[in-house]
Enzyme design. Structure first.
Site, PDB file in Angstrom:
ATOM      1  N   ASP A 282      -4.898  -5.781  -0.993  1.00 26.31           N
ATOM      2  CA  ASP A 282      -5.321  -4.625  -1.786  1.00 26.31           C
ATOM      3  C   ASP A 282      -6.631  -4.875  -2.525  1.00 26.31           C
ATOM      4  OD1 ASP A 282      -3.119  -3.167  -1.021  1.00 26.31           O
ATOM      5  OD2 ASP A 282      -1.967  -3.564  -2.842  1.00 26.31           O
ATOM      6  N   ARG A 283      -7.379  -3.811  -2.733  1.00 23.85           N
ATOM      7  CA  ARG A 283      -8.646  -3.890  -3.469  1.00 23.85           C
ATOM      8  C   ARG A 283      -8.448  -4.516  -4.855  1.00 23.85           C
ATOM      9  NH1 ARG A 283     -13.265  -0.520  -3.253  1.00 23.85           N
ATOM     10  NH2 ARG A 283     -12.126   0.953  -1.913  1.00 23.85           N
TER      11      ARG A 283
END
Length: 309
Positions: free
Chosen positions: A52-53
Site C-alpha cells: 500500500d501507498r
C-alpha cells in the site's frame, strides 16, 4: 563484475536478478517499478506483490528474465510491524482514506479507560482468525477493475472472503495514543483490515497509523537497499540462486544445449515439486516442475527455459 556488486553503470547491464528495496511511504508499488526503470535503465522490471501507498518496507523486484519468477513470491508468508491510532477510522483503514469518525483526545482517553480490557482481548484473539473479508478499498480486481475504484463510484461489492493464517503475533504498546503489534501472516492477508474488523466488532474507531513490511519468505528488510541508494544509482543485484528457494540439479556440459533448446534430458534425481536446472558454472538454465505421480527420470516439465543472451 560480480552479479551481487553495486551497479556503477547500470544502463550497460543486461543481466538478470533481483533487487531488494525499502519502499518509502507515499509511493505505490508501480511508482517504484517506474523509478527503477528510469534510474537503472532496465527495460524488464516486475514486482512480486503490491504494498500500500501508506505502507513502507520490503519490495522484491525481479529484473530481466527473472521476472518469470514474480509469481513465486505471491504465496510467501509476510511479516509486518504495525502501529494503530485509536480514536479515528477511515474507509480504507489507514491514513490514506476518507475519515469516517474522529474523536477528540479526551473522548479517546475516556473510552479507553472504560473499555481497554475488552479491546485488548480482541487484539489478543487475532492469532485465532482463519478467514478475512478483503477491504472494499483494495487493489483486488472485479471484472478487470479495482475494488477501490468501484467502491468510490458507489458500486455494491460482493464480499471477497479468503482463508488466512497467522503464524506469529506479538502485541506491543497498548495505550490511548498508540497500539502496536508484530505479525507474520499468510499471503493475501490485509493488516489494515484486521484493524478495521476489530474496530467494527467493538464499535470504536481505529485505523493504521504506520505499517512496515519486514520480511517476505526468508528475505528480510535489513537486506534491502534504501530508496536513496536507488536514486543514486548504486544498488545491489542479487543473483537468483541467493533469492530463490528451489533445489537445484546440475546439468553436465554435454546436455546444456539440449536444455536450452527445450529438450528433456534424463536426470539422476528429480526433487519434489519445482526445481532449477543449472550448468556446472551454476547458471540457471531452466525452471522445472515434477509431474504429478512422476517417478521416471523424464517425469518433469519445463516451466521456463532461460536461453543465454
Amino acid at each position: 563484475m560480480n552479479r551481487s556488486d553495486l551497479l556503477e553503470n547500470p544502463r550497460t547491464q543486461t543481466e538478470s536478478g533481483f533487487l531488494l528495496i525499502h519502499k518509502p511511504v507515499g509511493m505505490t508499488s508501480s511508482d517504484l517499478v517506474v523509478t527503477v526503470r528510469k534510474k537503472l535503465g532496465f527495460k524488464k522490471v516486475g514486482h512480486t506483490g503490491t504494498l500500500d501507498r501508506a505502507a513502507s518496507g520490503l519490495m522484491i523486484l525481479p529484473i530481466g528474465s527473472c521476472t518469470s519468477f514474480s509469481s513465486v513470491f505471491l504465496e510467501k508468508e509476510k511479516s509486518y510491524e504495525a502501529w494503530v491510532r485509536p480514536g479515528e477510522s477511515t474507509d480504507s483503514g489507514d491514513k490514506e482514506g476518507e475519515i469516517l469518525e474522529s474523536l477528540s483526545k479526551e473522548q479517546t482517553e475516556t473510552w479507553f479507560q472504560e473499555h481497554q480490557e475488552k479491546l485488548r482481548d480482541l487484539f489478543e484473539q487475532v492469532p485465532t482468525w482463519e478467514t478475512q473479508e478483503a477491504p472494499e478499498v483494495s487493489a483486488l480486481k472485479v471484472n478487470g477493475r479495482r475494488r477501490s475504484d468501484l467502491f468510490r463510484e458507489g458500486v455494491a461489492l460482493v464480499p471477497a472472503v479468503r482463508k488466512i493464517k497467522i503464524y506469529r503475533y506479538e502485541l506491543g504498546e497498548f495505550s490511548p495514543e498508540s497500539i502496536s503489534f508484530q505479525i507474520r501472516v499468510s499471503a493475501g492477508t490485509y493488516i489494515r483490515k484486521i484493524v478495521m474488523d476489530i474496530s467494527d466488532r467493538i464499535g470504536f474507531p481505529l485505523r493504521l497509523e504506520k505499517l512496515v513490511r519486514t520480511s517476505i519468505g526468508k528475505l528480510n528488510l535489513n537486506q534491502a537497499d534504501s530508496y536513496e541508494s536507488l536514486l543514486d544509482g548504486k544498488i545491489k543485484i542479487h543473483p537468483p540462486e541467493t533469492i530463490l528457494d528451489f533445489p537445484t540439479v546440475e546439468v553436465p556440459d554435454t546436455e546444456v544445449r539440449n536444455v536450452l533448446n527445450g529438450r528433456k534430458i534424463k536426470l539422476e534425481w528429480i526433487p519434489v515439486n519445482e526445481f532449477l536446472l543449472v550448468s556446472p558454472e551454476e547458471e540457471i538454465l531452466a525452471w522445472c516442475k515434477k509431474e504429478e505421480h512422476g517417478i521416471h527420470e523424464l517425469d518433469y516439465k519445463y516451466l521456463r527455459v532461460f536461453p543465454k543472451n
